[in-house]
Design an enzyme around this catalytic site. Sequence first.
Site, short mmCIF file in Angstrom:
data_model
loop_
_atom_site.label_atom_id
_atom_site.label_comp_id
_atom_site.label_asym_id
_atom_site.label_seq_id
_atom_site.Cartn_x
_atom_site.Cartn_y
_atom_site.Cartn_z
N ARG A 17 0.84 -1.20 0.00
CA ARG A 17 0.00 0.00 0.00
C ARG A 17 0.88 1.26 0.00
O ARG A 17 1.01 1.95 -1.00
CB ARG A 17 -0.94 -0.03 1.21
CG ARG A 17 -2.14 0.92 1.13
CD ARG A 17 -1.84 2.34 1.51
NE ARG A 17 -1.32 2.46 2.89
CZ ARG A 17 -0.82 3.57 3.37
NH1 ARG A 17 -0.75 4.67 2.63
NH2 ARG A 17 -0.34 3.61 4.62
N HIS A 210 4.10 3.76 12.87
CA HIS A 210 4.34 3.75 11.42
C HIS A 210 5.48 4.72 11.15
O HIS A 210 5.31 5.93 11.30
CB HIS A 210 3.04 4.19 10.74
CG HIS A 210 3.08 4.32 9.26
ND1 HIS A 210 2.56 3.37 8.41
CD2 HIS A 210 3.55 5.30 8.46
CE1 HIS A 210 2.72 3.77 7.15
NE2 HIS A 210 3.32 4.93 7.15
N HIS A 212 8.64 6.34 8.83
CA HIS A 212 9.33 6.56 7.55
C HIS A 212 10.80 6.83 7.84
O HIS A 212 11.15 7.29 8.93
CB HIS A 212 8.68 7.72 6.77
CG HIS A 212 7.44 7.31 6.05
ND1 HIS A 212 7.40 7.07 4.71
CD2 HIS A 212 6.18 7.05 6.51
CE1 HIS A 212 6.17 6.70 4.34
NE2 HIS A 212 5.41 6.70 5.43
N CYS A 243 8.02 9.68 -2.88
CA CYS A 243 7.34 10.20 -4.06
C CYS A 243 8.36 10.37 -5.18
O CYS A 243 9.39 11.02 -4.98
CB CYS A 243 6.70 11.54 -3.73
SG CYS A 243 6.04 12.34 -5.18
N ASN A 252 8.91 3.96 3.80
CA ASN A 252 8.80 3.44 5.15
C ASN A 252 10.13 2.83 5.57
O ASN A 252 10.95 2.47 4.74
CB ASN A 252 7.73 2.33 5.18
CG ASN A 252 6.36 2.86 4.87
OD1 ASN A 252 5.92 2.81 3.73
ND2 ASN A 252 5.69 3.38 5.86
ZN ZN Z 1 3.35 6.19 5.40
#
Ligand code: ZN
Length: 313
Positions: A17, A210, A212, A243, A252
Amino acid sequence: MDSGTRPAVEIVEVGPRDGYQGIGPFIPTSTKIALLERLAAAGLRRIEIGSFVSATALPQMRDTREVLAACRQLPGVSAQVLVPSERRGRDAVEAGAQCLVFVLSVSEAHNRNNVRRHPLESAGEYENLLAAIPSEIGMRLDIATAFDCPFTGRVPEAAALALLDRLIPLRRDAEICLCDTTGRVAPDHVKGLFAAARDRFPETPAWAFHAHDTYGLGLANVHAAFGQGVRVFDASFGGLGGCPFAPGATGNVATEDVVWMFERMGIPTGIDLDALVPAAREAAALPGALPGGRVREALSSRIGTAVPDTARA
Ligand code: ZN
């Protein structure tokens, strides 16, 4: 698996994802499914396989229904899908999702940019979604920009806690994931917010983090969260993410890096690195991918040397 190797931490693979969504060229559905099978074979038991979002905004996610159907055939694997609204959540449940990740941002600027709503309007969407779906559907809340916003910088702890005040009572068994969306948080802030949140909401059954790795602090932040009792960690195989139009942005924290760290600490993850690394290399080689992480290359270059790591200076 015997009790001696039962995982003490749970790694949620979010590459399919969060990792794929930034990749421009469409990854064929058959490739996505083949990689899911590799991840399952490596021991990943929770995989965020995609999101129910606008296909115009995120064309890479347009085959999430098919990927979800394929993942449901994998024994022992729990698929979760990300949704930003009541409507998308209902779509996901109708498509067979058994665990939803509802995402909203603490930062108004980021939430408006993502879903064109104030965070409290998103909280209302979450409330409506809960009323619309069966209670046995698993629920996780992804609190994006819990620490830092790409538009407005550091997010005050009080703002994150105030949003949790609104959200947590709506469904007390939801897993709460605090997300470092930008990768700019430092370990002291991770520690501080988790300590404050766990203190304020002692009944919450599971907290997740979560990370990065944009500034190379992904593992340090994972470790800081672990020190606060967090046992569920998102990670992306191959360190995928970022990106393609933002030079320097990375994904991540890499799943293989997180597994390596915990296993070196004697904390079982249930994941077989020897099986994960080749899959991560494949993911890192996907056209348009921006891979990250260190362990993949370190282990790959070690293959065949037969030098015990203890012999290294
Ligand atoms: Zn993320």
